[in-house]
Design an enzyme around this catalytic site. Structure first.
Site, PDB file in Angstrom:
ATOM      1  N   HIS A 225       0.571  -1.289  -0.257  1.00 16.69           N
ATOM      2  CA  HIS A 225      -0.307   0.291  -0.341  1.00 16.69           C
ATOM      3  C   HIS A 225       0.598   1.141   0.248  1.00 16.69           C
ATOM      4  CE1 HIS A 225      -3.114   2.505   1.325  1.00 16.69           C
ATOM      5  NE2 HIS A 225      -4.013   1.559   0.794  1.00 16.69           N
TER       6      HIS A 225
ATOM      7  N   ASP B  78      -7.810  -5.191  -0.556  1.00 16.31           N
ATOM      8  CA  ASP B  78      -8.285  -6.002  -1.346  1.00 16.31           C
ATOM      9  C   ASP B  78      -8.011  -7.726  -1.287  1.00 16.31           C
ATOM     10  OD1 ASP B  78      -7.867  -3.087  -3.418  1.00 16.31           O
ATOM     11  OD2 ASP B  78      -9.291  -3.908  -3.030  1.00 16.31           O
TER      12      ASP B  78
END
Ligand code: SDX
Length: 431
Positions: free
Chosen positions: A308, A366
């Site tokens: 991320h 996700d």
């Protein structure tokens, strides 16, 4: 007196940059006057170190794994709130009273019906069209049914109606996109169901049988949509703000955000995660092979759902979704899902591998969401549509904040590295 930072430039020039500090003590140099005063601009590919705005909507701390919407911790909202209550919170800045929530939900219910011409537009899409292409097209085409929405300076009441219409109709359009893709009859929304139950009804009911809404699935969907609702200045939200800064309509700005979210490195990753897990399953379930591929610089493969830009610790949403995945699969009798087992093995392997540890790569939002969507019966191609449905209130809130703050049109500078001046060469003299 505000703190300043001294920037000393070659040739003895220097400039004092005011330091701005936010309510969570994040600090920034304000370089608003840098170019006029020094001729210099800054360079920051991917805006990894650049604050584009001051926002009061969402706070996240990537090192500590903190995420709050308008100050409320995501863990509490996921546990206690509902998606429409969180949508109200993000857009209007406070938790609604019982009456406010009842009115807000009621208006949305009443606007879930879409113009009959939307059905005709579906007939024009090639059958292989990805649902995200349909979603962004039909979101933009709402301006044709509600031309007043083209004016971003509508009155407060008109903006509120424009917002309600978008929140309401995107759920119907999303469900119809799925039904259209599988050749099933489209289901009209029902006013006796709440937002999530209505969406599931439109997605999965058939005229030939009675559809029973499963409360476990409704609760899981509420939680997933809450967890996706906003995430400060991510790629798609920054797109919505940039497009909106040109006085583009809310619908046009959100349509652009949908296309940014579609990218596999962004919201498209949830579809990529499931396709990766299914590829590992087809390949015999050897997770170590895929970990090696993810580490191999000569292999473009990445461990989708990992890493991320901001979180260098666990994505707090991933933690909540991981627990929810276990609960939902158990409740649906799918606890032996091979994909869940592969995901858990992959997570364990990556979290103990030095390559991932060194780069602070953890599961993101996700990684597990696709496993729940699949368990809810939502097809893989619709996963990013689900992300868009969840992120919609955040996009709306951020667009509204940018408009209310009268932010200037976004127009970054650059450093030119091309050819210096040269004269035109006639075609006969060219090499
Ligand atoms: C979302 O911004 C947001 O808030 C987004 C989001 C939201 O709610 O809006 O949280 C939603 O987009 C989540 C991210 C979903 N994307 C994926 O899961 C795709 C896989 N992840 C990556 O591609 C990557 O981690 C990003 C895109 C998410 C972040 O990329 P960065 O910050 O630009 O980091 P990078 O690409 O520069 O990577 C740093 C290093 C590199 O190695 P080195 O060159 O230093 O040796 O880490 C490696 C990368 O190769 N790396 C990975 C990896 N992610 C980063 N290696 C293998 N697998 C991965 N998943």
């Amino acid at each position: 007196m505000a703190e300043t930072a001294e920037l000393n430039l070659p040739g003895g020039q220097s400039i004092s940059l005011p330091i701005f500090e936010g309510t969570e003590h994040e600090k920034a140099f304000d370089i608003g006057k840098l170019r006029d005063a020094t001729g210099y601009v800054t360079l920051d590919s991917g805006y990894k170190n650049t604050g584009a705005t001051k926002s009061a909507i969402t706070f996240l701390d990537g090192e500590e794994g903190i995420l709050r919407y308008r100050g409320y911790p995501i863990e509490q909202l996921a546990e206690k709130s509902s998606f429409l209550e969180v949508a109200y919170l993000l857009i209007y800045g406070k938790l609604p009273t019982e009456t406010e929530l009842k009115d807000f939900s009621g208006h949305i219910t009443k606007h879930t019906l879409v113009h009959e011409d939307i059905r005709k537009i579906f007939d024009g899409f090639p059958s292989a069209t990805h649902p995200m292409a349909i979603l962004s097209s039909l979101t933009c085409v709402l301006t044709g049914f509600y031309p007043d929405s083209l004016n971003p300076n509508q009155s407060t009441e008109e903006i509120d109606l424009t917002i309600v219409r978008l929140l309401a109709k995107m759920s119907t359009i999303a469900a119809w996109t799925y039904k259209n893709s599988v050749g099933h009859p489209l289901n009209y929304p029902r006013n006796d169901l709440d937002y999530c139950a209505n969406f599931l009804y439109m997605m999965f009911s058939f005229p030939t049988e009675k559809y029973e809404v499963n409360p476990v699935i409704v609760s899981a969907l509420n939680k997933l949509l809450i967890l996706h609702a906003d995430h400060e200045q991510n790629c798609s939200t920054s797109t919505v703000r940039l497009v909106g800064s040109a006085n583009a309509s809310l619908y046009g700005s959100v349509s652009a955000g949908i296309n940014a979210l579609w990218g596999p490195l962004h919201g498209g990753a949830n579809q990529e995660v499931i396709e990766m897990l299914e590829a590992i399953e087809r390949d015999g379930g050897d997770t170590s092979k895929f970990i090696a591929k993810a580490k191999d610089k000569n292999d473009p493969f990445r461990l989708m759902g990992f890493g991320h830009r901001v979180y260098k610790n666990f994505d707090p949403r991933a933690k909540i979704i991981k627990v929810a995945a276990d609960e939902v699969l158990k409740a649906l009798g799918l606890q032996d899902s091979p994909l869940l087992k592969i995901a858990q093995e992959l997570e364990q392997a990556a979290l103990t591998d030095q390559y991932f540890i060194d780069r602070k790569l953890y599961p993101n939002v996700d990684f597990y969401s696709g496993i729940i969507y699949k368990a809810l019966g939502i097809p893989t191609e619709m996963f990013t549509v689900m992300f868009a449905l969840g992120r919609l209130p955040g996009w709306i809130a951020q667009w509204k904040e940018m408009r209310e703050n009268k932010e200037p049109i976004g127009r970054p500078r650059q450093i030119y590295v091309g050819e210096t001046e040269r004269d035109y060469v006639g075609i006969g003299e060219r090499a």
